[in-house]
Scaffold this active site. Structure first.
Site, PDB file in Angstrom:
ATOM      1  N   GLU A 126       0.831  -1.212   0.000  1.00 30.42           N
ATOM      2  CA  GLU A 126       0.000   0.000   0.000  1.00 30.42           C
ATOM      3  C   GLU A 126       0.863   1.259   0.000  1.00 30.42           C
ATOM      4  OE1 GLU A 126      -3.328   0.021  -0.097  1.00 30.42           O
ATOM      5  OE2 GLU A 126      -4.027  -1.905   0.704  1.00 30.42           O
TER       6      GLU A 126
ATOM      7  N   HIS B 223      -2.916   1.320   8.852  1.00 30.97           N
ATOM      8  CA  HIS B 223      -4.063   0.576   8.322  1.00 30.97           C
ATOM      9  C   HIS B 223      -4.156  -0.738   9.096  1.00 30.97           C
ATOM     10  CE1 HIS B 223      -6.769  -1.736   5.971  1.00 30.97           C
ATOM     11  NE2 HIS B 223      -5.826  -2.560   5.569  1.00 30.97           N
TER      12      HIS B 223
ATOM     13  N   HIS C 168      -7.244  -3.977  10.778  1.00 29.58           N
ATOM     14  CA  HIS C 168      -8.543  -4.630  10.603  1.00 29.58           C
ATOM     15  C   HIS C 168      -9.233  -4.826  11.960  1.00 29.58           C
ATOM     16  CE1 HIS C 168      -6.471  -6.790   6.907  1.00 29.58           C
ATOM     17  NE2 HIS C 168      -6.704  -5.519   6.672  1.00 29.58           N
TER      18      HIS C 168
ATOM     19  N   HIS D  36     -13.538  -3.938   5.279  1.00 31.54           N
ATOM     20  CA  HIS D  36     -12.100  -4.201   5.162  1.00 31.54           C
ATOM     21  C   HIS D  36     -11.338  -3.773   6.417  1.00 31.54           C
ATOM     22  CE1 HIS D  36      -8.120  -3.643   2.684  1.00 31.54           C
ATOM     23  NE2 HIS D  36      -7.923  -4.149   3.884  1.00 31.54           N
TER      24      HIS D  36
HETATM   25  O1  2HA Z   1      -1.155  -5.217   3.695  1.00 32.28           O
HETATM   26  O2  2HA Z   1      -4.166  -5.221   5.047  1.00 32.28           O
HETATM   27  O3  2HA Z   1      -5.167  -4.124   2.857  1.00 32.28           O
HETATM   28  C1  2HA Z   1      -2.202  -5.988   4.062  1.00 32.28           C
HETATM   29  C2  2HA Z   1      -3.495  -5.262   4.051  1.00 32.28           C
HETATM   30  C3  2HA Z   1      -3.882  -4.587   2.789  1.00 32.28           C
HETATM   31 ZN    ZN Z   2      -6.153  -4.489   4.898  1.00 30.04          ZN
END
Ligand code: 2HA
Ligand code: ZN
Length: 270
Positions: free
Chosen positions: A120, A143, A145, A215
């Site tokens: 990313e 980023h 989850h 996501h």
């Molecule tokens: O790099 O979570 O969305 C792993 C991720 C990409």
């Molecule tokens: Zn991700």
């Protein structure tokens, strides 16, 4: 022991160690399965003359876009395919430091190992470019989850503008105080796509934490610990909501009056 760019650079080491600490939290919380999540930190302010002349340990690589504010900037980046739980223990084996070259469109890795940065990278670097351009003091982007926040996005109800923000703020007073700009929502888009990167940039003008539907979240703040804190308080509110639902009732939430009182007391923007 093998030498490291972090040796005798306590401020730089402290920033990278914060990344390692946060990576451990992400794993422990179940927010970072396999290689899930990305972290980049602008570390340019800790770069000394010796670092500036360090030779590249990779070929010149293209970013894929031109980012004029990043000329001569340096970033710590999680490595692509690397695990947060490994980064927690060995940040310089599961991430690397890159230098943006003068064309603002390419970079080289300078330390400690030629670990290829996150998939990313173009979107993360676009965000850093925008942060610098808008005079923001923010240096870190995350980023991840977070389970309960992602679960919310599987219902249309919480995808409406600021619906999730209002609910999350109303679960416990601290959430509005410590995540005062709320949670932006971005409708589902392919991971790593330009469309997702562009939508993220647009939404960060109004929010520090944005949700990628079904996501994960993208968060920015002054350092990686603060970016993590914003996501953590939002997810805590989601957990309180779920706990109440599991007890068999819809939580009442704080009243509009109580929320307004918080905004005044803490001098909050919204
Ligand atoms: O790099 O979570 O969305 C792993 C991720 C990409
Ligand atoms: Zn991700």
């Amino acid at each position: 022991m093998k030498s490291s760019i972090l040796d005798n650079r306590p401020q730089l080491a402290a920033e990278v160690n914060k990344v390692a600490e946060v990576a451990g939290y992400l794993w422990q919380k179940g927010w970072a399965e396999r290689n899930g999540g990305n972290i980049t930190v602008n570390i340019t302010e800790y770069v000394d003359d010796e670092i500036k002349v360090m030779p590249a340990i990779s070929e010149v690589k293209q970013i894929g876009t031109t980012l004029p504010h990043l000329k001569g900037c340096y970033f710590y980046c999680k490595g692509t395919g690397k695990r947060m739980r490994d980064l927690a223990r060995w940040p310089m084996d599961n991430g690397s430091i890159i230098r943006i070259l003068d064309d603002c469109a390419s970079y080289v890795i300078i330390a400690d190992n030629p670990v290829q940065p996150t998939s990313e990278l173009p979107s993360h670097l676009s965000v850093h470019n925008w942060l610098i351009g808008s005079g923001s003091p923010y240096k870190a982007s995350l980023h991840t989850h977070p389970i309960e926040l992602v679960a919310l996005t599987h219902s249309k109800k919480w995808l409406e503008k600021d619906a999730a923000t209002r609910m999350l703020w109303s679960m416990i007073p601290e959430t509005k105080a410590f995540c005062p700009r709320g949670l932006g929502i971005i409708p589902y888009k392919l991971p790593s796509s330009i469309e997702l990167a562009d939508a993220t940039l647009a939404e960060l003008a109004d929010y520090d934490v944005v949700m990628w539907e079904k996501h994960g979240v993208f968060a920015v703040d002054t350092d990686i610990m603060s970016a993590f804190d914003q996501v953590d308080v939002l997810n805590k509110s989601a957990l309180i909501y779920i706990a109440a639902k599991n007890m068999g009732f819809e939580p009442e939430g704080m009243t509009d009056e109580q929320m307004k009182e918080m905004s005044i007391a803490f001098n909050l923007p919204k």
